[in-house]
Write an enzyme that holds these catalytic residues in place. Structure first.
Site, mmCIF file in Angstrom:
data_model
loop_
_atom_site.group_PDB
_atom_site.id
_atom_site.type_symbol
_atom_site.label_atom_id
_atom_site.label_comp_id
_atom_site.label_asym_id
_atom_site.label_seq_id
_atom_site.Cartn_x
_atom_site.Cartn_y
_atom_site.Cartn_z
ATOM 1 N N GLY B 14 0.834 -1.202 0.000
ATOM 2 C CA GLY B 14 0.000 0.000 0.000
ATOM 3 C C GLY B 14 0.861 1.242 0.000
ATOM 4 C CB THR B 143 4.132 0.231 6.644
ATOM 5 O OG1 THR B 143 2.801 -0.056 7.074
ATOM 6 C CG2 THR B 143 5.042 0.086 7.836
ATOM 7 C CG ASP B 145 -0.650 -0.793 8.415
ATOM 8 O OD1 ASP B 145 -1.609 0.002 8.420
ATOM 9 O OD2 ASP B 145 -0.583 -1.768 7.646
ATOM 10 C CG MET B 191 -7.315 2.412 5.951
ATOM 11 S SD MET B 191 -6.362 2.851 4.465
ATOM 12 C CE MET B 191 -6.480 1.332 3.510
ATOM 13 N NE ARG B 193 -8.615 -6.412 7.396
ATOM 14 C CZ ARG B 193 -9.938 -6.309 7.428
ATOM 15 N NH1 ARG B 193 -10.514 -5.256 7.952
ATOM 16 N NH2 ARG B 193 -10.696 -7.259 6.942
ATOM 17 C CD GLU B 248 -8.705 -1.470 7.964
ATOM 18 O OE1 GLU B 248 -9.602 -1.497 7.109
ATOM 19 O OE2 GLU B 248 -7.489 -1.479 7.667
ATOM 20 C CE1 TYR B 298 -6.499 2.055 -0.958
ATOM 21 C CE2 TYR B 298 -7.045 2.954 -3.111
ATOM 22 C CZ TYR B 298 -6.603 1.897 -2.339
ATOM 23 O OH TYR B 298 -6.265 0.716 -2.939
ATOM 24 C CG LEU B 299 -10.579 10.005 1.433
ATOM 25 C CD1 LEU B 299 -11.660 10.961 1.924
ATOM 26 C CD2 LEU B 299 -10.278 10.249 -0.036
ATOM 27 N NE ARG B 301 -3.189 3.515 0.453
ATOM 28 C CZ ARG B 301 -3.300 2.274 0.040
ATOM 29 N NH1 ARG B 301 -3.392 1.288 0.916
ATOM 30 N NH2 ARG B 301 -3.298 1.981 -1.237
#
Lengths: 422, 422
Positions: B14, B143, B145, B191, B193, B248, B298-299, B301
């Site tokens: 991503g 990332t 994340d 986002m 996960r 999420e 997506y907005l 990231r």
């Protein structure tokens, strides 16, 4: 010379990134005319504040705090969703307003909102004659929906338009990176229950062939599943990916909102989750496309960090002009933005009678939407483009925008309690 | 002196608002060392570009265009979701990589991605010995994340953190305005996960008592419906409103994602629409609260317009340092961000062996989450706060950020075709 009378100001309906700028326009302009306007009292939570005599004394706020409203989103005094009924149906509320206004010597009524608020403002302006109480009621337009008539644009819209165009441009770059092995479709759901202005603004991000968004779904164009699927399929085949801006108010052929009509489960219950996931699932089921989707909701209308400078200037202008109109003796009017030319973009503050404004909804003209119904025309682009021009970042501290919270000191009560109709 | 060998650079997984900044760091630094590094070839769509010999000659790009990568989100060369299997399972792909690298005299391999990419980069570094082909493989971390080990933070995360904190602050101001007569709860789904870093960052917006968000839902804390309802109920009673940042990746007690476990219809089908609408419906059904919700997807990231300057600097630094590590003869390492102090915040670029990085996921430590599980601790705040510092707006034209699209000129092919395993 007559003793200056006080002013009442209130915010109404869904707030925006710039409604406080109009508040600053009203308060700063009033402060320059102390010989004619005494204090500005703000209604706490809009007209509810007037009904319950819950008034805020804005004279207790420093000049710096009032200036800080220009970079603070949302409603600094609280807003409300409350529409006054007709005189015949609810005379008690009108009598109460007059009672409160009299008690605080309020001679000016500035109401900052959208279509419903224009209607309330009109009714309040009619009070003056009907009940023999001298009051000038001026409407200060505000709505991210851009659906008020006569005014060229509605303060609040330019910033939402900019947010939408910036966001879908950024998401389009993201999607284009991922499409080879992963996601091919991205859907951004935007607010706008009845008019497609906000969705249309996403179209500004597509400046040349191949740019996203390639598809826009308007409430003004009834959803046609087969044509939508064909359009997305062709776009993905041509570009490798497709971004879509979808207005929450998209209609099914039945006339219902698609998010309701299409989102029922086997028992007829509405599905959770709005329009974007519904469209995403359709694209997956019918075209086998991998998707992502976003729902902007409040983020778009609160996004002061990416507000349009043009919108900020116009939001201030309508607040300032409303006070100027009052000082000229006007009542029952709305301050407007009048466009003088597209390119170079020129505008000035004007006025319109509230009787022509209240309860009229301005939708997208058909010639602002392309023949196939999936994008905006050059004519629409000429209209929209100036509204997103310019940036005006708020001040930052610790990496975060610094928004002001006012003291909101209450004005001592003079009347008894009152129960408004909830 | 030996002829300078070429470099391969690719983006993986991503994309983020700042991965192109690392690309600029690699390319600009390589260009300063032409005596040691020849051309930088980028893989079109990540490692797929190497397998299919679809290489981009970045030397055809102007210095201005490479510099413009520093303000352009997403992956300028295309990314991919593709993880190389072990040698034993897919030797053909490794042999193909060597074939392509040999054909183009590639001696440096820079791979820009997250955990899976670190694994790929490690395997490629091991190729060198296994197949007797001299190659230095360096990982450039990326990332949103923030879940890579050893490095203090992951480039891409600081900007997502800033987006989340800014967005929930703005939405909190909005909600506070509306709560008296309308919406009382707002949920922002973000986002993330498996790790709660992104959701945690929303907590930075709450600087003092009463600020939103009042509730954060982490993947690390199993969802407890009763406690969640009690917390929101108490917050609304105290503040009049409540904003929630929900990851999420929130888990149900069953261990499943709540968005899957809780969102089934009567037939066991997963509901459309993710976590936010599910939580919203719960709050409406059980507490009678009116809600709004947003899904950032997506907005968040892609939001280069609100990127963290610190993140931008670190993203550049890891790209630059990766090249410097290669020039020092290193291989099988990742460039890292090493924190030297919290306050004043000091950091430097460092390195870590890929064998310690690949396939390790850094979750939120328990002491970064408050005892009740609904917010971040001061310790977490000290860690996160520096990462969102500073702004660096992209250039704007026509009211929109100007992002560069590179020429991406292909390198003439020298090998035959190759089918990678889809």
């Amino acid at each position: 010379m007559a003793k200056p009378r006080n002013a009442f100001y209130a915010q109404s309906g869904g707030v925006t990134a710039v409604i406080n700028v109009s508040a600053a326009g009203v308060i700063e302009t009033a402060r320059k005319h102390r010989n004619k306007i005494g204090k500005v009292y703000a209604g706490r939570n809009g007209i509810i504040g007037a009904l319950t005599e819950d008034l805020i004394d804005t004279s207790k706020e420093s000049a710096a705090n009032i200036a800080a409203l220009k970079h603070t989103p949302a409603g600094a005094f609280g807003s409300c969703r409350y529409k006054l009924k007709g005189f015949d149906k609810n005379q008690a509320e009108y009598e109460r307003l007059i009672e409160v206004f009299k008690a605080h010597d309020i001679g000016y009524f500035f109401y900052n909102g959208g279509g419903d608020s224009a209607d309330t403002c009109l009714k309040v302006s009619q009070l003056s004659e009907k009940m023999g109480y001298p009051l000038q009621a001026i409407h200060v337009p505000k709505t991210m929906d851009n659906d008020l008539p006569i005014t060229d644009t509605c303060p609040g819209f330019g910033s939402v338009a900019k947010y939408t165009a910036v966001s879908i441009r950024e998401a389009s770059f993201d999607l284009a990176s991922m499409a080879k092995t992963s996601t091919q479709v991205f859907i951004l759901e935007v607010m706008g229950r009845h008019a497609g202005w906000t969705a249309a603004a996403g179209g500004l991000a597509a400046e040349k062939d191949g740019d996203g968004p390639q598809v826009i779904l308007f409430p003004e164009i009834v959803f046609d599943e087969a044509r939508f699927l064909a359009k997305v399929d062709a776009t993905v085949k041509k570009c490798g990916w497709c971004t879509i801006v979808a207005s929450e108010g998209l209609h099914a052929p039945s006339g219902e909102f698609l998010s309701e009509a299409g989102g029922r489960d086997a028992f007829g219950h509405s599905q959770l989750g709005g329009l974007a996931p519904l469209l995403a699932k359709l694209l997956k089921d019918k075209l086998g496309l991998k998707y992502h989707w976003a729902v902007a909701d409040y983020l778009m209308r609160a996004a002061r960090h990416i507000a349009s400078k043009t919108d900020l200037q116009q939001s201030y202008a309508v607040g300032k002009h409303a006070v100027e109109l009052a000082l000229k003796g006007k009542s029952g009017v709305m301050a407007t933005i009048d466009r003088l030319s597209d390119k170079p973009y020129k505008w000035r503050a004007g006025e319109a009678p509230l009787s022509s404004v209240a309860n009229v909804e301005k939708k997208m003209p058909r010639d602002f939407i392309t023949a196939d119904g999936f994008h905006i025309t050059d004519k629409c682009r000429r209209y929209l483009a100036p509204l997103i021009q310019g940036e005006d970042a708020p001040p930052y501290r610790n990496g975060l925008p610094q928004y002001v919270t006012l003291k909101n000191a209450p004005v001592p009560k003079k009347c008894g309690p009152f129960e408004y109709k909830k």
